[in-house]
Design an enzyme around this catalytic site. Structure first.
Site, short mmCIF file in Angstrom:
data_model
loop_
_atom_site.label_atom_id
_atom_site.label_comp_id
_atom_site.label_asym_id
_atom_site.label_seq_id
_atom_site.Cartn_x
_atom_site.Cartn_y
_atom_site.Cartn_z
N GLY A 10 98.85 -42.84 11.96
CA GLY A 10 97.79 -42.44 11.32
C GLY A 10 97.87 -42.11 10.01
N ASP A 127 96.04 -33.39 12.06
CA ASP A 127 95.70 -32.75 13.33
C ASP A 127 96.56 -31.31 13.40
OD1 ASP A 127 94.24 -34.81 13.81
OD2 ASP A 127 95.33 -35.53 15.35
N VAL A 272 87.07 -39.90 6.84
CA VAL A 272 87.08 -39.30 5.71
C VAL A 272 87.99 -38.10 5.38
CG1 VAL A 272 85.23 -37.69 4.40
CG2 VAL A 272 84.61 -39.95 5.41
N ARG A 274 90.97 -38.18 6.38
CA ARG A 274 92.25 -38.59 6.38
C ARG A 274 92.52 -39.18 4.98
NH1 ARG A 274 93.79 -41.65 11.53
NH2 ARG A 274 94.03 -43.38 10.20
O1 F6P Z 1 96.84 -38.47 15.05
C1 F6P Z 1 95.81 -38.42 14.09
C2 F6P Z 1 94.41 -38.86 13.88
O2 F6P Z 1 93.68 -38.68 12.87
C3 F6P Z 1 93.31 -38.10 15.25
O3 F6P Z 1 92.83 -36.98 14.99
C4 F6P Z 1 92.56 -39.30 15.44
O4 F6P Z 1 92.17 -39.27 16.89
C5 F6P Z 1 93.53 -40.69 15.17
O5 F6P Z 1 94.24 -40.20 14.19
C6 F6P Z 1 92.57 -41.89 14.85
O6 F6P Z 1 93.51 -42.89 14.61
P1 F6P Z 1 93.02 -44.09 14.31
O7 F6P Z 1 93.02 -44.09 12.77
O8 F6P Z 1 94.17 -45.16 14.68
O9 F6P Z 1 91.52 -44.55 14.59
#
Ligand code: F6P
Length: 341
Positions: A10, A127, A272, A274
Site C-alpha cells: 500500500g 500502520d 484518505v 494514505r
Molecule cells: O498495509 C497498509 C494498509 O493501509 C492497511 O492498514 C490497510 O488494511 C490496507 O493497507 C489497505 O490496503 P488496500 O489499499 O490494498 O485496500
C-alpha cells in the site's frame, strides 16, 4: 554502479521523499545510475522500468503517492518468480536494489537477500507495524489526518448527542487508532491487539451521555469483540493472504445505538489516511532513511533495513525485521485508560 529502486505494498506519504533522497545521494556522491521498477515486484517480474535520475526526482518531495507506482504482487507466489527477478536484474545490469515497503514487500526482500540478491530495505507503512524500527514514515501523516477527523467529529457528535465511531486503518496493529485516539481525546479506543468488551464500550458511551457529552469511539479496522468473529464486509484476500477489512465501525455503531438508545454514526477514514502530502516529520524521516539506504548500498551492506532507534538511523537485518510485526504493548494502551468513558 546501477541501482534499482522499487516501492511495494500500500502506498504511503513519504515514498517520493525516499526515492528522491536515494537518487540525490547516489547520483551526486557515488555517481550511480538508476533503474526505477514500476509497480513494486510486479514491475520486476514483468521487466518494466522507468528512467530515474536527478531531474526525474525534482519537485517530488512534498508529493504523496509514489512516482514509481506500487502493487501487492508477491514474486515468491508466482511461477518462476525468483528466476524472473534474477533475469530482470541481469537484463537491466542492476547491481543492487533498494526496496521500499512494509512487512510483505520487505519479507520478499529478506527472502531474496538469502538467495544472494543484493538488497537494502526501507520500512514504510502508515500502520507503523514494521518491527525493528521505532517509527515508519507515513505514520505521522496518517495520525495527523485521523486526529483532525476526530477533532471535527466531536462538534457534530455533540450537536446531535449521538455516538460517532471513527474507523481507522490498522489490520494487525492499533498504532494509528491509539495515537489519533489519544491526540483527539476519544472516549474509547479499540485496537486489534486487545479484544474489546462491547458492554464496556457501551458503558463508556453512556457515561459520556450522562454528563451531556457525546462519545467518540476510535476503532482500528482489525479490532474484534471478545469471543466474537471478525466483522468483515469483504473476505477476499490479497497475494500476501491479508483479508480486505472494513465493517467493524458500522457494526459497532449499530450495537451502541441499540444498547444506549442514542443514535450512532460511523466514519470510515479509509484511504484518505494514505493520500496527500506527507507531514514535515515524514519528509524528514523518509529523507534520512533514503540517505542511509544509499550509504548501506555504498558500503556493500546488503540484507539490511534502515531503522529509527531513538533519533539515530541504524541498520537491522531484514530477516530480523520481517520475522514479526510490531504490536501495541497492552501496558502502553492501559496508560490511557483514565480517558475512556
Ligand atoms: O498495509 C497498509 C494498509 O493501509 C492497511 O492498514 C490497510 O488494511 C490496507 O493497507 C489497505 O490496503 P488496500 O489499499 O490494498 O485496500
Amino acid at each position: 554502479m546501477r541501482v534499482g529502486v522499487l516501492t511495494g505494498g500500500g502506498d504511503c506519504p513519504g515514498l517520493n521523499a525516499v526515492i528522491r533522497s536515494v537518487v540525490r545521494k547516489g547520483a551526486q556522491e557515488y555517481d550511480w545510475v538508476f533503474a526505477g521498477f514500476k509497480d513494486g515486484w510486479r514491475g520486476v517480474l514483468q521487466n518494466r522500468t522507468v528512467p530515474l535520475d536527478v531531474p526525474a526526482v525534482r519537485g517530488i518531495l512534498p508529493r504523496g503517492g509514489t512516482i514509481l507506482g506500487s502493487s501487492r504482487t508477491n514474486p515468491l507466489k508466482t511461477e518462476d518468480g525468483l528466476d524472473r527477478v534474477r533475469r530482470t536484474l541481469a537484463d537491466n545490469k542492476v547491481d543492487a536494489l533498494v526496496v521500499i515497503g512494509g512487512e510483505d514487500t520487505l519479507g520478499v526482500a529478506a527472502a531474496l537477500a538469502e538467495q544472494g540478491i543484493r538488497v537494502v530495505g526501507v520500512p514504510k507503512t502508515i500502520d507503523n507495524d514494521v518491527a525493528g524500527t521505532d517509527y515508519t514514515f507515513g505514520f505521522d501523516t496518517a495520525v495527523n489526518i485521523a486526529t483532525e477527523a476526530v477533532d471535527r467529529l466531536h462538534t457534530t457528535a455533540e450537536s446531535h448527542m449521538r455516538t460517532l465511531v471513527v474507523e481507522v486503518m490498522g489490520r494487525h496493529s492499533g498504532w494509528i487508532a491509539l495515537h489519533a485516539g489519544v491526540a483527539g481525546g476519544a472516549n474509547a479506543i479499540l485496537i486489534p491487539e486487545i479484544e474489546f468488551d462491547l458492554d464496556q464500550v457501551c458503558a463508556w458511551a453512556e457515561s459520556r451521555f450522562r454528563i451531556n457529552y457525546a462519545p467518540i469511539v476510535v476503532v482500528a479496522e482489525g479490532a474484534t469483540p471478545k469471543a466474537g468473529q471478525m466483522v468483515l464486509k469483504d473476505e477476499s484476500v490479497d497475494e500476501f493472504g491479508h483479508v480486505r477489512l472494513s465493517g467493524i465501525g458500522e457494526w459497532l455503531a449499530r450495537q451502541i445505538a441499540a444498547r444506549t438508545g442514542h443514535s450512532a454514526r460511523t466514519t470510515v477514514l479509509g484511504h484518505v489516511q494514505r493520500g496527500g502530502t506527507p507531514s514535515a516529520y515524514d519528509r524528514w524521516l523518509a529523507t534520512r532513511f533514503g540517505l542511509h539506504a544509499a550509504a548501506a548500498v555504498h558500503d556493500g551492506d546488503f540484507g539490511v533495513m534502515t531503522a529509527l532507534r531513538g533519533t539515530r538511523i541504524v541498520r537491522v537485518p531484514l530477516a530480523e525485521a520481517t520475522a514479526t510485526t510490531k504490536k501495541v504493548d497492552p501496558a502502553l494502551y492501559q496508560e490511557f485508560g483514565v480517558f475512556f468513558g
